[in-house]
Write a protein that holds these residues in place. Sequence first.
Motif, PDB file in Angstrom:
ATOM      1  N   UNK A 174      70.747  24.371  28.946  1.00  0.00           N
ATOM      2  CA  UNK A 174      69.414  24.181  29.525  1.00  0.00           C
ATOM      3  C   UNK A 174      68.498  23.509  28.508  1.00  0.00           C
ATOM      4  N   UNK A 175      68.578  24.036  27.292  1.00  0.00           N
ATOM      5  CA  UNK A 175      67.730  23.518  26.219  1.00  0.00           C
ATOM      6  C   UNK A 175      68.046  22.052  25.944  1.00  0.00           C
ATOM      7  N   UNK A 176      69.348  21.791  25.889  1.00  0.00           N
ATOM      8  CA  UNK A 176      69.764  20.416  25.602  1.00  0.00           C
ATOM      9  C   UNK A 176      69.289  19.483  26.705  1.00  0.00           C
ATOM     10  N   UNK A 227      63.124  15.098  27.959  1.00  0.00           N
ATOM     11  CA  UNK A 227      61.899  14.756  27.218  1.00  0.00           C
ATOM     12  C   UNK A 227      62.064  13.446  26.475  1.00  0.00           C
ATOM     13  N   UNK A 228      63.215  13.337  25.855  1.00  0.00           N
ATOM     14  CA  UNK A 228      63.493  12.127  25.094  1.00  0.00           C
ATOM     15  C   UNK A 228      63.431  10.888  25.994  1.00  0.00           C
ATOM     16  N   UNK A 240      58.042   5.923  28.417  1.00  0.00           N
ATOM     17  CA  UNK A 240      56.630   5.685  28.116  1.00  0.00           C
ATOM     18  C   UNK A 240      56.464   4.552  27.125  1.00  0.00           C
ATOM     19  N   UNK A 241      57.253   4.645  26.097  1.00  0.00           N
ATOM     20  CA  UNK A 241      57.172   3.626  25.043  1.00  0.00           C
ATOM     21  C   UNK A 241      57.453   2.235  25.616  1.00  0.00           C
ATOM     22  N   UNK A 242      58.490   2.195  26.464  1.00  0.00           N
ATOM     23  CA  UNK A 242      58.865   0.904  27.077  1.00  0.00           C
ATOM     24  C   UNK A 242      57.711   0.338  27.886  1.00  0.00           C
TER      25      UNK A 242
END
Lengths: 635, 462
Positions: A598-600, A606-607, A613-615
């Motif tokens: 789940x965490x991964x 998120x990544x 967003x950056x793109x």
Amino acid sequence: MTREGKYVKYVSRMMTSAVGVVFVGREEKKKKKTTSKMADAMGSKPAETHVGKEKRKSATKRYWQNTELNDPVKTEDRNHEKDSENHETSENKTERKKKRKHGPQGKKFISGKKDPFPGPAPVPEEKIRKFQRGQTSIVANDMFSDGSEILKSTLKDAEETSKLATEKAARFDLLLSEDAGFLEADEGEETCTIAQDDIADAVDITSGTKYFNLSLTQFGPYRLDYTRNGRHLLLGGRRGHVSCFDWHSKQLMCEINVMETVNDVKWLHSEAMFAVAQKKWLYIYDNTGIELHCIRRFNDVLRMQFLPYHFLLATASATGFLQYLDVSVGKQVAATCTKAGRLDVMAQNPYNAIIHLGHPTGVVTLWSPNQREPLVKMLCHRGGVRSIAVDKTGTYMVTSGLDRKLKVFDIRAFRPLQSYFLPAGASCLSLSQRGLLSACTGDIVQVYKDVWGTPVKKPYMAHRVRGAVWGAQFCPFEDVLGIGHGEGFTSMIVPGAGEPNFDGLDSNPYRSVKQRQEWEVKALLEKIQPELISLDPDQLCKVDRATWEQRHQERVKQLGYDPLAKEKFTPRHKGKGRSSSGNIEKRKRQVAHEDQRELIRQTVEEKLAKEKEIKEKEKKKAQQGQRSALDRFKK
Amino acid sequence: MKVKVLCRNPDDYVRETTRDIQRVPRNYDPTLHPFEVPREYTRAMNATKLERVFAKPFVAALDGHRDAVNCMAKHPTSLSTLLSGSCDGEVKVWNLPTKKCVRTLQAHEGFVRGMCARFCGTSFFTVGDDKTIKQWKMEAPGYGEEEEPLNMILGKTVYTGIDHHQKEGVFATCGQQVDIWDEQRSSPIRSFTWGVDSVSCVRFNPVETELLASCASDRSIILYDMREATPLQKVIMNMRSNTLCWNPMEAYIFTCANEDYHLYTYDMRQLSMPIVMHSDHVSAVLDVDYSPTGKEFVSASFDKTIRIFPEKKSHSRSVYHTKRMQHVICVKWSLDNKYIMTGSDEMNIRLWKANASEKLGLLTTREKQAQNYSQKLKQKFQHHPQIRRITRHRHLPREIYSQRKELHVMKEARRRKPEVQLMCSERSGTALSPSKKKLSNVPSLLVSFFLKCKVLLAHHRS
């Protein structure tokens, strides 16, 4: 000593004692008469008066007047108080007259008078404070303001009961019959210059006999021990001479020579048995000198302490072992290797039964039988520690070291309080029940008063004995300091050392054999288990505030693994060749990191979002960067 | 120089003659008594252990009945008298101190279903399977006289229980309906019915003397007021209650012994929920009786044990059993609060101490003081794990021990089931609402005034 010799001695002692009883009776009667005559004679000479013989000039103060009058200024000088005593009493009288005239809230009698002292007499505040235990006014706190009514009322009831008990105990305290002794010098004289002979002459005959010397030059130097009620004395000479006697009546109980070096002697719970640390092993004798046990587990013992409420004999040996022997069942409770070499400095804290050991490095360590490491390590001196003493309330520890210093510590806060420089250093420290400290340097014994309060300049008393001092101990419930030295034993009078009022159920110097037997049974029944020894003896009735995490960590530490940890996945065994090692590994990999998946996934999402967003930002920027010069006309 | 040295006169501390008691001067200074708390703890531990050592509750067995003991009655004024009725219709009067039967009478044909003593203690009533109510003199008949009832009422149906009013000459019986009788008349002054089922037990309230309660076999408990024409309230539970008992000190509290292995304590003013559910038995509870102080009650069960419960606690304080005692049918708590009497299937009446470790007989002042002291100590340290473990430990017969474990597993499973279901369902994440949880524990269902009206209407229509 041969057995026959012992027997002969025993018989002769029997005879003498039988005769002695008769004589003592007569002598006492005679003594009584003489003392009364002497008292009369002394009373007529005002120059030679001492306490109790002085005429009272003013009316005696009632005990409550004291508190009513000087509330804020309690610590006035005694002299000053005495000067103003007359004045105060006159004031009192006027007040009382006023009270009688106007009448407080007292009841009216038939005669029309009113009770001048209505209600029960007030109890002084400090007396009450003496009997208070723990904190009060829990209910008054807001802690329980939203708690249940039942809880509140129970707490309130409990508090009221304890308050009542405290007040009753304080009231009872006023009825205690004996007063403590004291010594006051005349003007221009110091108390430390007063010789023992003078004191012995000045006091009554019975008290005078408490100063005596035993000249035992053959087998010294001597170690000594008093029983807990202060009635019996045990002497152990370095060269094997062991004797015990009732030092009030000077009646010998036994005298033997163990034909071996004696390092230390100690009474066990009563005067029926004592332990002797001999050259190799620890021996226990009864009070007729018969060897009861030879305990070979305890070897090379140098110092011993007996914990009376736990029935534990703690021994410190030359091999660095601290061992505890339960004398009620004869079992070794704990044996700890202190890893600190030869242990010849030892003391017990009578408040919490912790053993203090002093080491040549200047460190004092505190030990309980439940822990293999010391509870506390304190660096007290710059040289080796020579002697330790702890007071009976467990608040103060006094140590002396090779650096010729005498230091006082608060061992509740582990804080140094006072430090004194003694030119010759001190050994054989001992604290009395009322807080007098005896320190010995060579053949001189000095007694200090109130070493933890204001810095002391001069000793309270001093005395020179014939040989180098080897052991010193205050006698409980008596104004006596016993000193064992190279030339025998000296009993020295130290006024104000002993607790004047003993408790008959705890330690009674005047108990009969029957009473002792009964006490023994009761004491054995309420023997405290060694597991309960800790720095704070009241811990049992306090709330355990350790959090769940703390407790869990302790449990993990104790067990060596985490009992609540998740079980490792082990694939089920499947038949028909499906449980090959490769297959098992595959199945394991299927559930590997399942808890982290789940965490991964979240982090990956998120990544991705961030990258997106950056793109977009870059895209915008790129669009902005493509502006031509003609764009400015667009509108 | 001024000097004073401690010097005690031995005459003040040693007794004068050997006939005197020893002098023990006291000093309560706390510094002279170190280790106060650990020593008290040790004392408390010893007291707790001794309590378990001396816990021998069984006093005596009274044998003489030739069939199972079905009912018992306490004498209201004499502590030494006990009445018992058996399944063969025999009634025996016992003298407890001598442990002997002083009188035997053949009261009924078939079972003696119920019995009670009159409040003054001069006579007692029995009901039996032969449809009769009989009143008997408490004293045995004189020489040459025959054993005859003072009074006899022949009814139409079987009576299953009887109880007497606390102050007046009125008694109540139950069977197909609850009847209120005047002692002087041969027909009931009032009859209550609510539904058609048979009533197994009826009890007068000892404080509010006009109130009654009864258990019916339609799983209900019904409350009545003697002065009114109709019953007051009704509770229907999941299973049938066998008997009930009013708290003699708190007028509105009663406890009923249920077939579902539990006892329920209700507040009469709020019947929607029981105040406490007492569970420890592993079989149906057959009888219950309160101690005269109202602080505790004793229950008899089909699992061959009796248990003593504190009034507000859900688990028992103590359990009594012997190898020979079979299903316990009736139980009574003596009026001096010291003994418990049980009547069981194997024809014996047993006498037990209410407090298992209590010393019987006169106590000296010192004994009493020591007892009080140890009691206080035990109370002070009751929550310490070692002491709690020792006080709670009871030996149980193997069957009961294993049955209890089994029941515990079942209970746990029942508790877990909705949680697991919820977890596996799609709505996972929404927790069980606390109200729902609470409701699932409710063992009974209130039929209050509305239902009562409905039932009454139905009766009128028919």
